[in-house]
Design an enzyme around this catalytic site. Structure first.
Site, PDB file in Angstrom:
ATOM      1  CD  GLN A  84       3.106   8.031   5.710  1.00  9.64           C
ATOM      2  OE1 GLN A  84       2.327   7.743   6.588  1.00  9.64           O
ATOM      3  NE2 GLN A  84       4.412   8.125   5.931  1.00  9.64           N
ATOM      4  CD1 TRP A 103      -0.867   2.298   2.365  1.00 10.77           C
ATOM      5  CD2 TRP A 103      -2.786   1.765   1.361  1.00 10.77           C
ATOM      6  NE1 TRP A 103      -1.731   3.345   2.526  1.00 10.77           N
ATOM      7  CE2 TRP A 103      -2.917   3.045   1.931  1.00 10.77           C
ATOM      8  CE3 TRP A 103      -3.878   1.209   0.677  1.00 10.77           C
ATOM      9  CZ2 TRP A 103      -4.091   3.797   1.842  1.00 10.77           C
ATOM     10  CZ3 TRP A 103      -5.050   1.956   0.595  1.00 10.77           C
ATOM     11  CH2 TRP A 103      -5.153   3.229   1.175  1.00 10.77           C
ATOM     12  CG  ASP A 145       0.008  11.179   2.813  1.00 10.04           C
ATOM     13  OD1 ASP A 145      -1.049  10.777   2.327  1.00 10.04           O
ATOM     14  OD2 ASP A 145       0.111  11.561   3.990  1.00 10.04           O
TER      15      ASP A 145
END
Ligand code: FRU
Length: 490
Positions: free
Chosen positions: A60, A41, A44
């Site tokens: 992130q 995943w 930002d």
């Protein structure tokens, strides 16, 4: 004392997991020229900078699943902002102050080293409830730009009831002083952007609140604050970019869960004097948490997370989720911020097609079945009587001019995510669209980037079709380019 060995062990574990599982990723929607994780995943963009001779982008990252989890920092480097090389994971939760996540932050080169300033996130109640937490700003450093050592906490909230206190963006001024801004919710439950300074990146003093609550925003996520490049004699313009939480939608605006918003103004080192209100930067579904940097040749470039909180993530089962937008150059035109893809994207073009003007009378014309495409045309709304005209991407997305609402509408058709976003058009003007399609995403630059619309869509039919319904429309100066997909197999 920082337990560096524990951090290194957590990083080694993440790197080994990615190396072992990357081959399991289902690439049916995977981008060809937008940066996504090899596994897991992304949200930002973080630490976007030019340092130690190349561009760095961090993000992130939860490496173990295609959903948000304890945040790591993924990392990639590039010499041209387009061809990215995946690097080892840069940060992993390992200390008490960042045990539930190394949240968003930024990077800066200083004395030949690359520093990361990020938010350490620690949940104070049961695991999973991220709202009651302690957030602090923490520092890490690298001498080779790849391997990072944690240096500990450098800014803490002054009160234990302050839970939102995150996303530091650092810069250095001409006098050598370091500045940082980050978002917080104060004790009155209002959002604010705080400004601190430091001479060594380790010791910080609070200076001012550069932005107070506007339109009920209880938190400003991911602030960025920078001066636009200017020529000698030109007035200074500062841009405050942030992602406010809690602002209500109105009309065609702010329809996403949270809305990346910008504002221009002036800054005297203490106070930001805004010209106008915060406005939504990108009018599509999937654009959040912009972060910018300056290039060695003086441009200001911005990237965003090309996704949105609380949307159905249809590629969850594919073992990857989330990507970053194309890098975009920001310029000021008639007092308005414009975004254009960096000129380096032209290096992706392989075959080019110039079709001239095409008039469609209640009909369709398929242009291509290539999933990586740049397409442009102009149109004059006053000359066209079709009820709708534009492009269709398989059965998943349509981008069309709508005669009734006088908008450019981006309509995502998946049954799990049917939704549209609309941009008001000046009906008397000629307009230009430049469109980038990358397998499951579209970035639309309207009138030289005066407006943009960015969205994801999910379908495996890659036909790109021009159409007009109930009348005639002329697509002027139609041009398209097949694009290379250097990031697809990396
Ligand atoms: C914004 C955000 C940031 C935070 C990060 C956590 O998308 O919520 O405020 O640092 O994501 O992943």
């Amino acid at each position: 004392m920082i337990d560096q060995a524990n951090h290194q062990a957590k990083l080694a574990q993440a790197n080994a997991f990615i190396a072992e599982h990357a081959c399991e990723v289902n690439k049916r929607f995977y981008p060809g020229y937008h940066l996504a994780a090899r596994y897991g995943w992304i949200n930002d963009p973080n630490g976007f900078c030019y340092a130690l001779g190349k561009y760095h982008i961090f993000y992130q990252f939860y490496p173990y699943d295609a959903k948000w989890g304890p945040m790591h920092w993924g990392h990639a480097t590039s010499t041209d902002l387009i061809h990215w090389q995946h690097e080892e994971v840069a940060l992993a939760p390992s200390e008490d102050y960042d045990r539930d996540g190394c949240f968003s932050g930024s990077a800066i080169e200083h004395d030949g080293k690359l520093y990361l300033i990020y938010t350490g996130h620690k949940v104070l109640v049961e695991a999973g409830d991220n709202s009651i937490c302690r957030e602090v700003q923490a520092l890490a450093v690298s001498t080779d730009g790849i391997h990072f050592e944690k240096l500990g906490v450098v800014i803490e909230p002054e009160h234990e009831d302050i839970h939102n206190f995150r996303d530091p963006k650092v810069w250095q001024d001409e006098a050598g002083l370091f500045h940082v801004v980050f978002g917080a919710t104060n004790l009155k439950h209002e959002g604010e952007i705080r400004h601190y300074t430091s001479s060594d990146l380790q010791h910080w003093q609070f200076v001012s609140v550069v932005k107070e609550m506007e339109d009920q925003s209880f938190m400003y996520e991911c602030p960025d604050f920078f001066e636009l490049p200017r020529k000698a004699g030109e007035a200074s313009t500062w841009v405050l970019a942030t992602s406010p939480m809690g602002q209500a939608p109105f009309g065609y605006h702010r329809q996403n869960t949270s809305v990346n918003s910008w504002q221009t103004g002036t800054f005297d080192g203490m106070h930001f004097k805004a010209q106008g209100k915060l406005y939504e930067v990108d009018r599509g579904h999937d654009f959040y948490a912009t972060q910018s940097t300056a290039t060695p040749d003086g441009r200001r470039i911005v990237l965003a997370w090309m996704n949105m909180w609380k949307l159905p993530f249809l590629n969850y089962g594919d073992h990857w989720c989330g990507a970053l937008t194309l890098p975009r150059e920001i310029t000021l035109r008639d007092g308005h911020l414009c975004q254009a893809p960096v000129k380096e994207v032209e290096s992706l073009r392989t075959t080019s097609y110039a079709l001239g003007d095409l008039t469609l009378k209640s009909t369709i014309q398929t242009l291509s079945t290539n999933s990586a495409l740049e397409l442009s045309f102009t149109f004059k709304p006053q000359n066209n009587d079709a009820e709708q005209y534009g492009i269709a991407l398989g059965n998943s997305l349509r981008l069309f001019v709508d005669r009734q609402t006088k908008t450019l509408t981006l309509f995502r058709l998946d049954l799990n995510a049917t939704s549209y976003r609309a941009l008001e058009l000046d009906w008397d003007k000629e307009h230009e669209l430049r469109i980038f399609i990358d397998n499951s995403s579209i970035e639309v630059f309207v009138d030289g980037g005066y407006d943009t619309m960015t969205s994801n869509f999910f379908g495996t039919d890659h036909s790109v079709t021009l159409y007009s319904t109930n009348g005639s429309a002329t697509f002027q100066k139609v041009t398209y380019h097949d694009l290379a997909t250097p990031l697809f197999h990396s």
